[in-house]
Design an enzyme around this catalytic site. Structure first.
Site, PDB file in Angstrom:
ATOM      1  N   ARG A 180      40.131  52.892  48.107  1.00 41.95           N
ATOM      2  CA  ARG A 180      40.943  52.055  47.212  1.00 41.95           C
ATOM      3  C   ARG A 180      42.103  51.531  48.039  1.00 41.95           C
ATOM      4  NH1 ARG A 180      42.936  53.539  41.245  1.00 41.95           N
ATOM      5  NH2 ARG A 180      40.848  52.669  40.969  1.00 41.95           N
ATOM      6  N   HIS A 215      36.906  45.155  41.538  1.00 40.64           N
ATOM      7  CA  HIS A 215      36.787  46.558  41.131  1.00 40.64           C
ATOM      8  C   HIS A 215      35.323  46.777  40.708  1.00 40.64           C
ATOM      9  CE1 HIS A 215      37.864  50.476  40.036  1.00 40.64           C
ATOM     10  NE2 HIS A 215      38.696  50.272  39.039  1.00 40.64           N
ATOM     11  N   GLN A 261      34.045  49.905  38.634  1.00 45.12           N
ATOM     12  CA  GLN A 261      34.447  49.866  37.229  1.00 45.12           C
ATOM     13  C   GLN A 261      33.515  48.970  36.424  1.00 45.12           C
ATOM     14  OE1 GLN A 261      37.274  51.464  35.531  1.00 45.12           O
ATOM     15  NE2 GLN A 261      35.897  50.841  33.891  1.00 45.12           N
ATOM     16  N   ASP A 311      42.683  44.143  30.431  1.00 44.57           N
ATOM     17  CA  ASP A 311      43.202  44.962  31.528  1.00 44.57           C
ATOM     18  C   ASP A 311      44.719  44.798  31.520  1.00 44.57           C
ATOM     19  OD1 ASP A 311      43.494  46.447  33.879  1.00 44.57           O
ATOM     20  OD2 ASP A 311      42.837  44.824  35.208  1.00 44.57           O
ATOM     21  N   CYS A 356      39.585  49.189  31.306  1.00 41.60           N
ATOM     22  CA  CYS A 356      39.360  50.073  32.458  1.00 41.60           C
ATOM     23  C   CYS A 356      40.391  51.189  32.520  1.00 41.60           C
ATOM     24  CB  CYS A 356      39.343  49.256  33.741  1.00 41.60           C
ATOM     25  SG  CYS A 356      40.892  48.392  34.080  1.00 41.60           S
ATOM     26  N   ARG A 365      32.094  55.917  34.632  1.00 39.18           N
ATOM     27  CA  ARG A 365      32.437  55.791  36.066  1.00 39.18           C
ATOM     28  C   ARG A 365      31.666  56.834  36.876  1.00 39.18           C
ATOM     29  NH1 ARG A 365      37.378  53.696  37.569  1.00 39.18           N
ATOM     30  NH2 ARG A 365      36.519  53.918  39.662  1.00 39.18           N
TER      31      ARG A 365
HETATM   32  N1  NVA Z   1      43.812  45.447  37.513  1.00 39.01           N
HETATM   33  C1  NVA Z   1      44.207  46.843  37.543  1.00 39.01           C
HETATM   34  C2  NVA Z   1      43.025  47.753  37.394  1.00 39.01           C
HETATM   35  C3  NVA Z   1      43.369  49.211  37.285  1.00 39.01           C
HETATM   36  C4  NVA Z   1      42.166  50.113  37.260  1.00 39.01           C
HETATM   37  C5  NVA Z   1      44.934  47.132  38.832  1.00 39.01           C
HETATM   38  O1  NVA Z   1      44.502  46.668  39.874  1.00 39.01           O
HETATM   39  O2  NVA Z   1      45.936  47.840  38.795  1.00 39.01           O
END
Ligand code: NVA
Length: 314
Positions: free
Chosen positions: A102, A129, A132, A225, A267, A295
């Site tokens: 990540r 992502h 997800q 989101d 998410c 997930r």
């Molecule tokens: N768009 C959000 C997703 C979190 C799982 C972020 O990048 O923080």
């Protein structure tokens, strides 16, 4: 055999995405039936941004597959600062069966994949992502039975990682993906074009609109989101405060009334009262806890699939 990575949703073909989702459902039904990491083999899981679900689901999934997660805090490793991405990768790739990362820029994980001799998995970048969205597709499939031809509406920041992954992942699944977002927060044009090209081959479609009601009307799934993604904290006043450009895109019971048979996805983490009302996320259309659990199943399937296709299953 070619080494396979999962850096963006469309690293899987439509048929491969379906096969991964099939594998995920099989693993959900029989969690210890695939021991592709028996040894135990180690999977390195690196975090340059905060996490809860991703850490828990990868650690659990790797253990289910017979392996051992090796969690690396980005503050300790300082990938690209203390040493280059190339050198970090050269160390990890000789000991781990796969690498999960990540991080911020997509260029960072692309660079890692260049030096890796084991599969690399994107556990969220600024652009995508994909793990997800696999979990989300699994959740829709469980609740609706099928994906192709169904409508997936996403409301909120159209330029963030989730919007981009919904466009690509939904198009691969043959879905009709609608993004409802204000001017100035539209999806990146190259990603939208890629999604449209994929949809042309799968019978799906992609559409961007600034009308939240049009986006959700008749949808099978409605997703949102956070309006402030990780790395955008400095903009949180403008994004979440009074006069937020996203305010009309908040998922309220009124808006969900235009999609009465839709499941609601998020998410997480969720900000009740901003992008979603408590009455929606905690209400009868919400499937967010199934989504969070999925997930685990989706990522186990991805790891197993990549090891198989790469010929690196220990
Ligand atoms: N768009 C959000 C997703 C979190 C799982 C972020 O990048 O923080």
């Amino acid at each position: 055999m070619t080494l396979r990575h999962f850096l963006a949703d469309d690293d899987l073909s439509p048929a491969e995405q379906e096969a991964v989702l099939d594998r995920a459902l099989a693993l959900k039904a029989d969690p210890f039936s695939d021991r592709c990491l028996a040894g135990p083999q180690v999977v390195a899981v690196l975090f340059d941004k905060p996490t809860l679900r991703t850490l828990v689901s990868f650690a659990t999934g790797i253990a289910h597959l017979g392996g051992q997660p090796l969690v690396v805090d980005g503050n300790l490793a300082q990938v690209g600062v203390r040493e280059s991405i190339a050198d970090v990768t050269r160390v990890l790739t000789r000991q781990a069966a796969a690498i999960v990362w990540r991080t911020f820029g997509q260029d960072r994980i692309v660079e890692m994949a260049r030096y890796a001799t084991v599969p690399v998995v994107n556990a969220l970048t600024d652009d995508y992502h994909p793990c997800q969205v696999l979990a989300d597709l699994l959740t829709i499939r469980e609740h609706k039975g099928t994906l192709a031809g169904r409508t997936l509406a996403y409301l909120g920041d159209g330029a963030n990682n989730m919007a981009h992954s919904y466009l690509l992942g939904g198009a691969l699944a043959g879905m009709h993906v609608r993004v409802g977002t204000p001017a100035g927060y539209q999806p990146r044009s190259d990603i939208l074009a890629r999604a449209a090209a994929i949809a042309a081959g799968t019978g799906g479609s992609v559409e961007v609109t600034d009308d939240p009601v049009a986006a959700v009307t008749g949808a099978d799934a409605v997703a949102t989101d956070t309006w402030v993604s990780m790395g955008q904290e400095a903009e949180s006043g403008a994004r979440r405060g009074g006069g937020s450009p996203f305010a009309p895109y908040a998922v309220t019971p009124d808006l969900m009334a235009s999609a009465p048979s839709a499941v609601f996805l998020h998410c997480l983490p969720a900000y009740r009262g901003s992008e979603v009302d408590a009455a929606v996320i905690d209400g009868p259309q919400s499937v967010v806890w199934d989504e969070a659990e999925n997930r685990l199943h989706a990522q186990k399937a991805v790891l197993s699939f990549l090891l198989d296709r790469s010929g690196t299953r220990p």
